[in-house]
Design an enzyme around this catalytic site. Structure first.
Site, PDB file in Angstrom:
ATOM      1  N   ARG A  36      11.336  -2.329  11.044  1.00  0.00           N
ATOM      2  CA  ARG A  36      10.326  -1.807  11.967  1.00  0.00           C
ATOM      3  C   ARG A  36      10.086  -2.816  13.081  1.00  0.00           C
ATOM      4  O   ARG A  36      10.048  -4.017  12.832  1.00  0.00           O
ATOM      5  CB  ARG A  36       9.006  -1.584  11.218  1.00  0.00           C
TER       6      ARG A  36
ATOM      7  N   ARG B  14      -9.393   2.371   9.235  1.00  0.00           N
ATOM      8  CA  ARG B  14      -8.876   1.040   9.513  1.00  0.00           C
ATOM      9  C   ARG B  14      -9.972   0.159  10.087  1.00  0.00           C
ATOM     10  O   ARG B  14      -9.761  -1.004  10.329  1.00  0.00           O
ATOM     11  CB  ARG B  14      -7.772   1.220  10.554  1.00  0.00           C
TER      12      ARG B  14
ATOM     13  N   ARG C  84      11.411  -6.288   4.731  1.00  0.00           N
ATOM     14  CA  ARG C  84      11.256  -4.830   4.604  1.00  0.00           C
ATOM     15  C   ARG C  84      12.255  -4.102   5.488  1.00  0.00           C
ATOM     16  O   ARG C  84      12.503  -4.478   6.628  1.00  0.00           O
ATOM     17  CB  ARG C  84       9.825  -4.462   5.010  1.00  0.00           C
TER      18      ARG C  84
ATOM     19  N   LYS D 186       0.826  -1.219   0.000  1.00  0.00           N
ATOM     20  CA  LYS D 186       0.000   0.000   0.000  1.00  0.00           C
ATOM     21  C   LYS D 186       0.852   1.257   0.000  1.00  0.00           C
ATOM     22  O   LYS D 186       0.632   2.166  -0.782  1.00  0.00           O
ATOM     23  CB  LYS D 186      -0.887   0.085   1.250  1.00  0.00           C
TER      24      LYS D 186
ATOM     25  N   ARG E  96      -1.139  -8.526  13.345  1.00  0.00           N
ATOM     26  CA  ARG E  96      -1.623  -7.471  12.432  1.00  0.00           C
ATOM     27  C   ARG E  96      -2.536  -8.065  11.359  1.00  0.00           C
ATOM     28  O   ARG E  96      -3.506  -7.435  10.940  1.00  0.00           O
ATOM     29  CB  ARG E  96      -0.426  -6.739  11.808  1.00  0.00           C
TER      30      ARG E  96
HETATM   31  P1  AMP Z   1       0.871   0.863   9.124  1.00  0.00           P
HETATM   32  O1  AMP Z   1       2.099   1.667   8.871  1.00  0.00           O
HETATM   33  O2  AMP Z   1      -0.323   1.340   8.337  1.00  0.00           O
HETATM   34  O3  AMP Z   1       1.114  -0.620   8.975  1.00  0.00           O
HETATM   35  O4  AMP Z   1       0.475   1.096  10.648  1.00  0.00           O
HETATM   36  C1  AMP Z   1       1.340   0.711  11.705  1.00  0.00           C
HETATM   37  C2  AMP Z   1       0.582   0.683  13.006  1.00  0.00           C
HETATM   38  O5  AMP Z   1       0.088   1.989  13.318  1.00  0.00           O
HETATM   39  C3  AMP Z   1      -0.654  -0.204  13.035  1.00  0.00           C
HETATM   40  O6  AMP Z   1      -0.340  -1.557  13.315  1.00  0.00           O
HETATM   41  C4  AMP Z   1      -1.469   0.437  14.140  1.00  0.00           C
HETATM   42  O7  AMP Z   1      -0.956   0.108  15.418  1.00  0.00           O
HETATM   43  C5  AMP Z   1      -1.201   1.916  13.922  1.00  0.00           C
HETATM   44  N1  AMP Z   1      -2.186   2.530  12.998  1.00  0.00           N
HETATM   45  C6  AMP Z   1      -1.957   3.037  11.751  1.00  0.00           C
HETATM   46  N2  AMP Z   1      -3.085   3.526  11.218  1.00  0.00           N
HETATM   47  C7  AMP Z   1      -4.057   3.325  12.144  1.00  0.00           C
HETATM   48  C8  AMP Z   1      -5.444   3.607  12.198  1.00  0.00           C
HETATM   49  N3  AMP Z   1      -6.084   4.195  11.172  1.00  0.00           N
HETATM   50  N4  AMP Z   1      -6.131   3.264  13.320  1.00  0.00           N
HETATM   51  C9  AMP Z   1      -5.527   2.673  14.358  1.00  0.00           C
HETATM   52  N5  AMP Z   1      -4.221   2.364  14.391  1.00  0.00           N
HETATM   53  C10 AMP Z   1      -3.479   2.691  13.286  1.00  0.00           C
END
Ligand code: AMP
Length: 209
Positions: A157, A90, A125, A15, A168
């Protein structure tokens, strides 16, 4: 035509990479709540301190925190003509919060790959502190362990480990996948398997039509 897009998909589906490319193509901002939250954590803000424990576990950060952060970002001048949302909404309550802000999405791009591919991509990654992302074999930097753009060292990460990724994926299925039903009228499914360029051209074809 406005360009208000949402990219949805499991962690590691690409994404962020695709959102970056398409955002430059349409000259609109790529708004990643994950990246914004990581910046808050790195800067040690109050929001970052609250969010960190959820992120480390691969759980969602509470809606009230994320919705407020997103509302502020989407109200910025550069987002007037459009944007790509990556990682927000989300879950259904966040989608309802977006509706309540009177933000109408033009298209939802649902990217998919198998769980095995998710794991392969995520464990390979690597990112720099400024959020530039590589993959050890699919998209390696010119010099191993060093970001091409800013020369910073690359790291994995802390939520990209196998066990956090497993959670996740569960969270994606339970909370995020229902969005595909919520947005059924404007969803287009795109196969996320293939090279970055192959997937990019599929996505652009969907958005250009
Ligand atoms: P991502 O970079 O999109 O994989 O997000 C990493 C982490 O950030 C996720 O596993 C959540 O803990 C948090 N996170 C990101 N976007 C959201 C969201 N819209 N709502 C809640 N938690 C989020």
């Amino acid at each position: 035509m406005s360009h208000r897009y949402l990219f949805v998909g499991p962690p590691g589906v690409g994404k962020g990479t695709q959102a970056d490319l398409v955002a430059s193509e349409f000259d609109i901002p790529h708004i990643s709540t994950g990246a914004m939250l990581r910046e808050h954590v790195a800067a040690g803000t109050q929001l970052g301190q609250k969010a960190e424990v959820f992120m480390e576990a691969g759980d969602l950060v509470p809606d009230t925190l994320v919705v407020a952060m997103l509302a502020e970002r989407i109200g910025c001048d550069d987002a007037r003509e459009g944007f790509i949302l990556d990682g927000f909404p989300r879950n259904i309550p966040q989608a309802e919060a977006l509706d309540a802000m009177s933000v109408q999405l033009d298209r939802v791009v649902a990217l998919s790959v198998s769980d095995e591919e998710v794991l392969r991509r995520i464990t390979g990654r690597r990112s720099c502190a400024n959020g530039h992302v590589y993959h050890v074999t699919d998209n390696p930097p010119q010099v191993e362990g060093v970001c091409d753009v800013d020369g910073l060292s690359l790291f994995q990460r802390s939520d990209d480990t196998e066990e956090v990724v497993a959670n996740r994926l569960l969270v994606f299925r339970a909370s995020t996948a229902p969005l595909l039903e919520y947005y059924a009228a404007i969803v287009t499914y795109v196969d996320g398997l293939g090279s970055v360029e192959e997937v990019r051209s599929r996505v652009v074809q969907v958005l250009g039509s």
